[in-house]
Design an enzyme around this catalytic site. Structure first.
Site, PDB file in Angstrom:
ATOM      1  N   ASP A   1     -52.154 -16.761  -1.718  1.00 40.14           N
ATOM      2  CA  ASP A   1     -52.492 -15.668  -2.631  1.00 40.14           C
ATOM      3  C   ASP A   1     -53.837 -15.978  -3.292  1.00 40.14           C
ATOM      4  O   ASP A   1     -53.906 -16.683  -4.289  1.00 40.14           O
ATOM      5  CB  ASP A   1     -51.382 -15.570  -3.684  1.00 40.14           C
TER       6      ASP A   1
ATOM      7  N   GLU B   1     -42.603  -7.420 -10.840  1.00 41.88           N
ATOM      8  CA  GLU B   1     -43.739  -7.601  -9.924  1.00 41.88           C
ATOM      9  C   GLU B   1     -43.275  -8.283  -8.632  1.00 41.88           C
ATOM     10  O   GLU B   1     -42.987  -9.477  -8.624  1.00 41.88           O
ATOM     11  CB  GLU B   1     -44.820  -8.449 -10.597  1.00 41.88           C
TER      12      GLU B   1
ATOM     13  N   ASP C   1     -55.891  -8.616 -11.952  1.00 37.33           N
ATOM     14  CA  ASP C   1     -55.252  -9.913 -11.705  1.00 37.33           C
ATOM     15  C   ASP C   1     -56.034 -10.594 -10.581  1.00 37.33           C
ATOM     16  O   ASP C   1     -55.527 -10.804  -9.476  1.00 37.33           O
ATOM     17  CB  ASP C   1     -53.786  -9.695 -11.327  1.00 37.33           C
TER      18      ASP C   1
ATOM     19  N   HIS D   1     -50.014  -9.456  -3.010  1.00 40.62           N
ATOM     20  CA  HIS D   1     -48.606  -9.725  -2.732  1.00 40.62           C
ATOM     21  C   HIS D   1     -48.093  -8.831  -1.606  1.00 40.62           C
ATOM     22  O   HIS D   1     -47.254  -9.243  -0.811  1.00 40.62           O
ATOM     23  CB  HIS D   1     -47.765  -9.500  -3.990  1.00 40.62           C
TER      24      HIS D   1
ATOM     25  N   HIS E   1     -50.167 -13.884 -20.401  1.00 37.55           N
ATOM     26  CA  HIS E   1     -48.917 -14.640 -20.426  1.00 37.55           C
ATOM     27  C   HIS E   1     -48.871 -15.371 -21.773  1.00 37.55           C
ATOM     28  O   HIS E   1     -49.909 -15.793 -22.295  1.00 37.55           O
ATOM     29  CB  HIS E   1     -48.872 -15.715 -19.337  1.00 37.55           C
TER      30      HIS E   1
ATOM     31  N   GLU F   1     -48.812  -5.621  -6.827  1.00 39.52           N
ATOM     32  CA  GLU F   1     -50.041  -6.387  -6.633  1.00 39.52           C
ATOM     33  C   GLU F   1     -50.438  -6.317  -5.165  1.00 39.52           C
ATOM     34  O   GLU F   1     -49.641  -6.642  -4.281  1.00 39.52           O
ATOM     35  CB  GLU F   1     -49.860  -7.839  -7.057  1.00 39.52           C
TER      36      GLU F   1
ATOM     37  N   ASP G   1     -51.693  -4.320 -10.020  1.00 41.94           N
ATOM     38  CA  ASP G   1     -52.550  -5.491 -10.166  1.00 41.94           C
ATOM     39  C   ASP G   1     -53.625  -5.389  -9.095  1.00 41.94           C
ATOM     40  O   ASP G   1     -53.356  -5.573  -7.904  1.00 41.94           O
ATOM     41  CB  ASP G   1     -51.750  -6.775 -10.007  1.00 41.94           C
TER      42      ASP G   1
ATOM     43  N   ASP H   1     -56.086 -13.941  -4.726  1.00 37.72           N
ATOM     44  CA  ASP H   1     -56.418 -13.178  -5.940  1.00 37.72           C
ATOM     45  C   ASP H   1     -57.900 -12.829  -6.028  1.00 37.72           C
ATOM     46  O   ASP H   1     -58.549 -13.067  -7.046  1.00 37.72           O
ATOM     47  CB  ASP H   1     -56.006 -13.947  -7.195  1.00 37.72           C
TER      48      ASP H   1
END
Length: 481
Positions: free
Chosen positions: A352, A277, A384, A316, A147, A313, A341, A354
């Site tokens: 989330d 996304e 991710d 997600h 990012h 992802e 992801d 991750d």
């Protein structure tokens, strides 16, 4: 005699000392990348190793007990006519790997890497970037993602912020060289308070314009770094309550924003793929790109279907009430599968999380879709994913990525076994074999009307419905694991 021998000994010691000094002078210095070391250059930038105790990660095979080695991922090995590295196209996510702190909704940060000085200065941003590229080289991964606000600090004005980004991106270009590639870049349009109501969907015109300027710049630097894709994740493009929201107007605004992004991409000659996304909620109650099907509908409605693909992802997907496999298949059959992801969540935790994908069965299902899709290029697998809050050793960064890469490599090997065996494919084919007839072909070609179908139903009478053989399908699948 004694004096002669003593003289020989002194001469030998002198020679050894000279050789030692030559070797020491020739060897590159190994210097830990901590803020207390003296490894800085005259410019103030640190020079040395960030991971001095970590060797270049190599493939050692399934029998290896070395945690800093690959057991299943063999980059150059061919599977189904393509090298593993080309099936995978692995990428490291800068924000989790080098900006992750271990903080969660209930706890303060637990990680402060040795090279961190506790600031978000420009000098610190450059130091992190150098750590990133050393990490990539030692891990054997040739792609990364970022990012804009992860790699460069925000200034007091937009001009200052852009100047900071330009300075860091210039270093990134140098460090990439010809060996490292940018899988994708993106703009962070969710953390800063100005985006509390959204960015492209904010009810405030000034915020909408600021977001457009930020995406414009992020597209430019992604293009400059040779990015293969650009991602839109609408973290706050949604609502907390419909009582104070004009949802139709916000969706229209978001579409206009995406149209402007497409136009600017073409204007600057950026040939990368634009990716959306999907995520159902968090931080908003409801996000406008809820899942793959919702995102596909948005693209169809606003005539953008040929301009975007999806970045799916896995975590997600589960938050939306789907499996990752379902979301990937939905994207694939709509011609929208662009990137993955690679992460997962915890069924007992509501947010989330991750986590690195470690479930071999899930990885096998993921790779089945990737194989059907013919691969992901110009997309890939971006990690991710972040270390658990309790994992605080620098080597944990390597172990997590190694395990994630090995899991997907096992998934690829298993999916290939299933294809080569053919039993599962044959089971699926037989379920639909009644459509492999003249009438079935007419239906699938859109040439069978209700009158014809009624005639056949009256002629055939009550149909016989065969078993779905779900347990057999699961048995075949499990046998490949």
């Amino acid at each position: 005699m004694i004096q002669r021998n003593l003289g020989k000994c002194l001469l030998l010691l002198l020679c050894l000392n000279v050789v030692s000094n030559i070797v020491t002078a020739a060897a590159p210095p190994t210097c830990p990348a901590d803020i207390g070391s003296d490894c800085g250059s005259d410019s103030g930038e640190w020079e040395g190793e960030f991971f001095p105790g970590i060797p270049k990660i190599k493939y050692e095979g399934p029998s290896s007990k070395n945690p800093l080695s690959f057991k299943w991922y063999n980059a150059e090995e061919e599977i189904l006519g393509k090298k593993m590295k080309d099936w995978m196209r692995f990428s490291v996510a800068f924000w989790h790997t080098f900006r992750g702190t271990g903080a969660d909704p209930f706890g303060a940060p637990t990680k402060l890497w040795p090279w961190e000085d506790g600031t978000n200065s420009l000098a610190m941003a450059k130091r992190r970037l150098r750590a990133n590229f050393e990490f990539l080289e030692k891990l054997g991964v040739d792609r990364w993602c970022f990012h804009d606000r992860d790699i460069a600090p925000e200034g007091k004005t937009l001009e200052e912020t852009n100047a900071n980004l330009d300075e860091v991106v210039a270093l990134a270009k140098e460090l990439q060289g010809n060996k490292i590639h940018l899988l994708w870049g993106t703009a962070q349009l969710f953390l800063q308070p100005r985006y509390m109501h959204g960015a492209a969907t904010s009810p405030e015109l000034g915020v909408y314009a600021y977001a457009a300027a930020q995406v414009k710049k992020a597209l430019e630097v992604t293009h400059y770094l040779g990015g293969e894709n650009y991602v839109f994740w609408g973290g706050r493009e949604g609502y907390q309550s419909l009582l104070n929201t004009d949802m139709e107007r916000e969706l229209d605004h978001m579409a206009r924003f995406m149209e402007a992004a497409v136009a600017y991409k073409k204007k600057i000659g950026f040939n990368g793929t634009l990716l959306i996304e999907p995520k159902p909620q968090e931080p908003t109650k409801h996000q406008y790109d809820w899942d793959a099907a919702t995102s596909a509908n948005f693209l169809h409605k606003y005539g953008l279907i040929g301009e975007f693909k999806l970045n799916i992802e896995c975590n997600h997907a589960t938050l939306a009430g789907h499996s990752c496999h379902h979301e990937l298949e939905t994207a694939r059959i709509n011609g929208l599968l662009g990137n993955i992801d690679a992460n997962t969540g915890d069924p007992q935790v509501g947010w989330d999380t991750d986590q690195f994908l470690m479930d071999v069965a899930e990885a096998t299902l993921v790779m089945q879709t990737v194989i059907k899709n013919g691969g992901l290029a110009p997309g890939g697998f971006n990690f991710d994913a972040k270390l658990r809050r309790e994992s605080t050793d620098v080597e944990d960064l390597f172990i997590a990525h190694i395990a994630g890469m090995d899991t997907l490599a096992r998934g690829l090997r298993n999916a290939a076994k299933l294809i080569e065996d053919g039993s599962l494919g044959e089971l699926v084919r037989k379920r639909y074999q009644s459509f492999d007839t003249e009438l079935g072909a007419a239906i699938e070609a859109g040439k069978a009307d209700f009158e014809l179908l009624e005639k056949k139903a009256l002629e055939w009478g009550e149909p016989k419905v065969p078993s779905g053989k779900q347990e057999l399908a699961e048995m075949i699948f499990q046998s490949a694991l």
